[in-house]
Design a protein around this motif. Sequence first.
Motif, mmCIF file in Angstrom:
data_model
loop_
_atom_site.group_PDB
_atom_site.id
_atom_site.type_symbol
_atom_site.label_atom_id
_atom_site.label_comp_id
_atom_site.label_asym_id
_atom_site.label_seq_id
_atom_site.Cartn_x
_atom_site.Cartn_y
_atom_site.Cartn_z
ATOM 1 N N LEU A 1 -4.411 6.433 -4.412
ATOM 2 C CA LEU A 1 -4.817 5.409 -3.426
ATOM 3 C C LEU A 1 -5.645 6.047 -2.317
ATOM 4 C CD1 LEU A 1 -4.687 2.583 -2.088
ATOM 5 C CD2 LEU A 1 -2.577 3.297 -1.005
ATOM 6 N N LYS A 2 -5.170 7.187 -1.832
ATOM 7 C CA LYS A 2 -5.866 7.829 -0.716
ATOM 8 C C LYS A 2 -7.275 8.232 -1.128
ATOM 9 C CE LYS A 2 -3.585 7.326 1.854
ATOM 10 N NZ LYS A 2 -2.398 6.936 2.575
ATOM 11 N N LEU A 3 -7.411 8.754 -2.357
ATOM 12 C CA LEU A 3 -8.744 9.172 -2.805
ATOM 13 C C LEU A 3 -9.669 7.959 -2.899
ATOM 14 C CD1 LEU A 3 -10.221 11.799 -3.821
ATOM 15 C CD2 LEU A 3 -9.976 10.817 -6.106
ATOM 16 N N LYS A 4 -9.189 6.878 -3.500
ATOM 17 C CA LYS A 4 -10.010 5.661 -3.637
ATOM 18 C C LYS A 4 -10.450 5.173 -2.264
ATOM 19 C CE LYS A 4 -6.788 3.571 -6.324
ATOM 20 N NZ LYS A 4 -6.079 2.942 -7.410
ATOM 21 N N GLU A 5 -9.474 5.112 -1.396
ATOM 22 C CA GLU A 5 -9.642 4.463 -0.097
ATOM 23 C C GLU A 5 -10.677 5.164 0.785
ATOM 24 O OE1 GLU A 5 -5.860 4.780 1.835
ATOM 25 O OE2 GLU A 5 -6.315 3.220 3.281
ATOM 26 N N ILE A 6 -10.660 6.473 0.801
ATOM 27 C CA ILE A 6 -11.538 7.131 1.774
ATOM 28 C C ILE A 6 -12.724 7.843 1.148
ATOM 29 C CG2 ILE A 6 -9.767 7.380 3.564
ATOM 30 C CD1 ILE A 6 -9.526 10.316 2.806
ATOM 31 N N ALA B 1 -6.455 5.242 6.997
ATOM 32 C CA ALA B 1 -5.611 5.704 5.888
ATOM 33 C C ALA B 1 -4.320 6.300 6.450
ATOM 34 C CB ALA B 1 -6.353 6.745 5.072
ATOM 35 N N SER B 2 -3.219 5.837 5.929
ATOM 36 C CA SER B 2 -1.926 6.298 6.435
ATOM 37 C C SER B 2 -1.615 7.706 5.917
ATOM 38 C CB SER B 2 -0.846 5.324 5.962
ATOM 39 O OG SER B 2 0.355 5.604 6.593
ATOM 40 N N THR B 3 -1.131 8.570 6.776
ATOM 41 C CA THR B 3 -0.766 9.935 6.361
ATOM 42 C C THR B 3 0.622 10.278 6.881
ATOM 43 O OG1 THR B 3 -1.950 10.773 8.308
ATOM 44 C CG2 THR B 3 -3.130 10.828 6.189
ATOM 45 N N GLY C 1 0.810 -1.212 0.000
ATOM 46 C CA GLY C 1 0.000 0.000 0.000
ATOM 47 C C GLY C 1 0.844 1.262 0.000
ATOM 48 N N SER C 2 0.477 2.200 0.868
ATOM 49 C CA SER C 2 1.204 3.472 0.921
ATOM 50 C C SER C 2 2.673 3.247 1.256
ATOM 51 C CB SER C 2 0.593 4.376 2.005
ATOM 52 O OG SER C 2 -0.653 4.834 1.578
ATOM 53 N N ALA C 3 2.945 2.298 2.143
ATOM 54 C CA ALA C 3 4.340 2.028 2.512
ATOM 55 C C ALA C 3 5.127 1.594 1.278
ATOM 56 C CB ALA C 3 4.395 0.965 3.599
ATOM 57 N N VAL D 1 9.308 -1.698 4.626
ATOM 58 C CA VAL D 1 8.703 -0.475 5.145
ATOM 59 C C VAL D 1 7.298 -0.808 5.629
ATOM 60 C CG1 VAL D 1 8.153 1.934 4.635
ATOM 61 C CG2 VAL D 1 9.987 0.801 3.367
ATOM 62 N N SER D 2 6.990 -0.421 6.869
ATOM 63 C CA SER D 2 5.650 -0.718 7.392
ATOM 64 C C SER D 2 5.334 0.197 8.574
ATOM 65 C CB SER D 2 5.579 -2.180 7.844
ATOM 66 O OG SER D 2 4.354 -2.453 8.483
ATOM 67 N N GLN D 3 4.143 0.715 8.586
ATOM 68 C CA GLN D 3 3.706 1.506 9.737
ATOM 69 C C GLN D 3 3.505 0.571 10.924
ATOM 70 O OE1 GLN D 3 1.608 2.939 12.767
ATOM 71 N NE2 GLN D 3 0.307 1.743 11.415
ATOM 72 N N SER D 4 2.662 -0.443 10.718
ATOM 73 C CA SER D 4 2.238 -1.290 11.839
ATOM 74 C C SER D 4 3.295 -2.299 12.259
ATOM 75 C CB SER D 4 0.979 -2.067 11.445
ATOM 76 O OG SER D 4 1.284 -2.913 10.346
ATOM 77 N N GLY D 5 4.123 -2.722 11.299
ATOM 78 C CA GLY D 5 5.074 -3.797 11.595
ATOM 79 C C GLY D 5 4.395 -5.150 11.737
ATOM 80 N N GLU D 6 3.118 -5.224 11.386
ATOM 81 C CA GLU D 6 2.385 -6.488 11.528
ATOM 82 C C GLU D 6 1.806 -6.979 10.208
ATOM 83 O OE1 GLU D 6 2.489 -8.165 14.176
ATOM 84 O OE2 GLU D 6 3.037 -6.684 15.693
ATOM 85 N N THR D 7 1.977 -6.225 9.139
ATOM 86 C CA THR D 7 1.355 -6.595 7.860
ATOM 87 C C THR D 7 1.844 -7.980 7.423
ATOM 88 O OG1 THR D 7 1.236 -4.277 7.302
ATOM 89 C CG2 THR D 7 1.044 -5.824 5.475
ATOM 90 N N ALA D 8 0.905 -8.910 7.278
ATOM 91 C CA ALA D 8 1.281 -10.314 7.066
ATOM 92 C C ALA D 8 2.105 -10.492 5.794
ATOM 93 C CB ALA D 8 0.024 -11.178 7.005
HETATM 94 C C1 F6R Z 1 -3.176 3.324 2.809
HETATM 95 C C2 F6R Z 1 -2.802 2.412 3.871
HETATM 96 C C3 F6R Z 1 -2.381 1.044 3.504
HETATM 97 C C4 F6R Z 1 -1.109 0.655 4.279
HETATM 98 C C5 F6R Z 1 -0.743 -0.811 4.002
HETATM 99 C C6 F6R Z 1 0.541 -1.200 4.693
HETATM 100 O O1 F6R Z 1 -3.601 4.544 3.320
HETATM 101 O O2 F6R Z 1 -2.837 2.754 5.024
HETATM 102 O O3 F6R Z 1 -2.198 0.909 2.126
HETATM 103 O O4 F6R Z 1 -0.090 1.517 3.875
HETATM 104 O O5 F6R Z 1 -1.774 -1.640 4.432
HETATM 105 O O6 F6R Z 1 0.413 -1.117 6.076
HETATM 106 P P1 F6R Z 1 1.703 -1.094 6.993
HETATM 107 O O7 F6R Z 1 2.437 0.154 6.679
HETATM 108 O O8 F6R Z 1 1.175 -1.129 8.394
HETATM 109 O O9 F6R Z 1 2.514 -2.305 6.645
#
Ligand code: F6R
Length: 607
Positions: free
Chosen positions: A482-487, A397-399, A299-301, A344-351
Amino acid sequence: MCGICGAVGKQQAAPIVFEGLHRLEYRGYDSAGIATLVDGRIERRRAAGKLDNLHTVLEASPLAGTTGIGHTRWATHGAPTTCNAHPHSTNRVAIVHNGIIENFEALRQRLENIGQNFETDTDSEIIALLVDYYLQQGASPKDAALQAFSRLEGAYAIAMIFADHDGLIIGACYNAPLAIGFGEQEMFLASDSLALVPFTQRITYMNNGDCVVLTAQAAEFMTFDGKVVQRAVHHTKLTDSTTHKDGYRHYMEKELHEHPLVIGQTLQRMINPATRQVTLPPLPFHLKHVSRAVMTACGSAFYAALVGRYWLEEIARLPVDIDVASEFRYRNPPLNPDSLGILVSQSGETADTLAAIHTLRHNAAHILSILNVTHSSMARESDVVLETLAGPEISVASTKAFTAQLTVLACLTLAIARSRGILDPLNEEEFVSALLNLPGCAAEVFKQTDAIRAVATIIAEKRNVLYLGRGNLFPIALEGALKLKEISYIHAEAYAAGEMKHGPISLIDTSVPIVATLPYGPLFDKTFSNLQEAKARGGRLFVFTDAEGDKHISKIAEQSIVLPHVHPFVAPILHAIPLQMLAYEVAVLKGTDVDQPRNLAKCVTVE
Ligand code: F6R
């Protein structure tokens, strides 16, 4: 996906669990439920839809009891109905589950053959029935749970309570996170420590394959074969205030306004003010020996990583291979110990991204992860973690995490370029100055909020939107779309500006707005020509530029939004902000559920 929470102690459990679930709703909001023990009996309340619906049910029919578990669901198996809502229960045990039980069909068949009845379409119900089966055979709650865990395949964080065992919760996790909170004569568990901070700052993050026996007084950790293990207690810096909207309409709006702060904090961590050089934490390998980077994310990452590829190849002259994490392992790219995996990951949990780590590890590559949640599963499995200091990101949505990821990638590029001996000190100084100017420029973007709102009123009426960008701004166009589609649920496509003439140009007419990111710089003229081609075909242009660019763009654009001029190196970071703001304003105008858009969850722990 899915959030679980539990509490055991002296206070009523349901309000605590509900409060915890409220902070976990970003993980899924298809249904919710809570179970407690009342006079030794399992009682539960469940509701389809958001947590508010469960609140209504609980108001009409409160749940007593000081031992309880709860769940907020992102549906995988079975529709988001009340019947499929967790907790799943028998007379003896109630369970909540985050993850997927991959062998549930086979287990279900076996239990049905011996007369067990299933009530739901979920994979999770098998856990309750399996534990119930072992309880019926005379096993203690702990032994029944351990025997059940040994039969489960897939990913799971589980919590369970047992009839006639007030004061006991058993939990387990395998490829899904679980945190334990330590209170005074009360204990908590949850999928994320964010859910625990109203109650305690003392947290243990369970290891993969841990089981926990929780009573009001203690947490006993063990492996699935019953071997007792010690786990450290951490003092989290998170506070309850981090989870409030602070007067903004949505978490997304609040998080958008945090861009300048987050970029600044991340730079402060990575750039030594005395030497004005990037300083990385100690690495277990030499950057100068890295011959190739392999980047992956979702995704955004992933779009942040795409920008990183432009930087690493251009500035550090490092060959980069990149793919979305959900496809990465199927290509089975040839790797060696000189390959550096950058995740790269915000959550660090994305499978999907976690699975990519396993592929990298299997191929002996070094693993560097850029993460916002540093107690996450990916952090544990990486050789080195570079932290994005974005703070908790609640909106689905990630910002701000996106610009923080870009900031870290920019710094990493400079560090790699220096270690490869190809970064001229003068250039380094120029790049570092550009980075250090960013927080101030990012703050100025918000002066354009009215102009962005004006564009949003036009876009909110449309069904399709085209986004264009060139070079390292192409991934920013992808992020905007992506952001426009998503939200906002408006269809949007992003193209590399030069690619438009190879097909998408046939889409252009007055009903398809074109949003372009085009600051003045080395790539200006070529992209400007592409915009003129679009204009010549009736395209309505909305262009994000700077003062110099606007001298040209204002002649052809229906509206241009003038942003501060920044060095082309950091332009992707700055230009991501207004595109995210545009998506936000469109979503607000359309009245969608901005922070929790339909069908999504923030933490995607299924493949
Ligand atoms: C888009 C969004 C997702 C995440 C994707 C990865 O706004 O939030 O596309 O970027 O699911 O998530 P992380 O970064 O947690 O691995």
